[in-house]
Design an enzyme around this catalytic site. Structure first.
Site, PDB file in Angstrom:
ATOM      1  N   SER A   1     -80.852 -74.670  19.961  1.00  0.00           N
ATOM      2  CA  SER A   1     -81.829 -75.504  19.278  1.00  0.00           C
ATOM      3  C   SER A   1     -81.667 -76.979  19.653  1.00  0.00           C
ATOM      4  CB  SER A   1     -81.704 -75.262  17.770  1.00  0.00           C
ATOM      5  OG  SER A   1     -82.743 -75.846  17.054  1.00  0.00           O
TER       6      SER A   1
ATOM      7  N   HIS B   1     -85.722 -71.997  20.545  1.00  0.00           N
ATOM      8  CA  HIS B   1     -86.741 -71.499  19.626  1.00  0.00           C
ATOM      9  C   HIS B   1     -87.657 -72.636  19.219  1.00  0.00           C
ATOM     10  CE1 HIS B   1     -84.740 -73.226  16.091  1.00  0.00           C
ATOM     11  NE2 HIS B   1     -83.614 -72.743  16.552  1.00  0.00           N
TER      12      HIS B   1
END
Length: 195
Positions: A96, A121
């Site tokens: 992330s 993501h």
């Protein structure tokens, strides 16, 4: 000014102080744990101080589950902003906002150790409050998502559309997959392999 060498009011440096001072000058920066404002402030301070000291390369070691996007942005942008070459080295997991920091370095300066895993993501956030505020927050998440898709596309050589499709759900990559994807430049097993 006269200095009294027998003055015991001066705090004595501990081994921890000496190790911290030595590490600070080693041109290595370690980012572990959650990416937040305190970590970003400490990391950016370290990077700027090292950049002032010399133009020699700086190594940034990253193992992080991610965290606050804007804190990741701060470190990412400073990596690009300073004059010295910055090498990012992934270890453990780089996820992330940690991956956002990782791609702050140019591709040829992005390394990882063999057992590193990467997670990309789409950005997420808690939406709450009045209906109009929720609409604003949702729009900001959409804007952030488009920025992420473009940023990771530029960093990997993939298209923004491919990044968007791949990160619609959690997108895990082992080291060799991350290298094939364009996220990692080199998989290394020893410090002598840094160039």
């Amino acid at each position: 000014m006269k200095i009294n060498l027998l003055d015991d009011t001066q705090p004595e440096k501990t081994d921890g102080d000496r190790i911290s001072a030595l590490f600070f000058k080693s041109r290595n920066v370690v980012i572990t744990g959650e990416i937040n404002d305190k970590l970003a402030q400490r990391t950016v301070t370290h990077l700027l101080a090292l950049a002032e000291e010399s133009d020699d390369p700086i190594n940034v070691y990253i193992s992080s589950p991610g965290g606050h996007v804007e804190s990741g942005d701060m470190v990412h942008d400073v990596i690009k902003f300073i004059r010295p070459k910055v090498r990012t080295i992934g270890s453990g997991w780089v996820a992330s906002a940690g991956a956002l920091i990782f791609v702050g370095a140019e591709k040829e300066n992005r390394y990882c150790l063999p057992n590193t895993r990467f997670l990309l993501h789409q950005p997420s956030g808690g939406i709450g409050g009045q209906a109009t505020d929720m609409m604003i927050q949702a729009d900001q998440i959409r804007i952030m998502r488009e920025r992420f898709d473009q940023l990771f596309a530029e960093a990997t050589g993939q298209t923004p559309e491919k990044i968007a499709a791949d990160t619609a759900r959690d997108f895990w990559l082992k080291a060799s997959e991350a290298q094939d994807y364009g996220l990692v430049g080199h998989i290394i097993s020893g410090i002598d392999q840094l160039s």
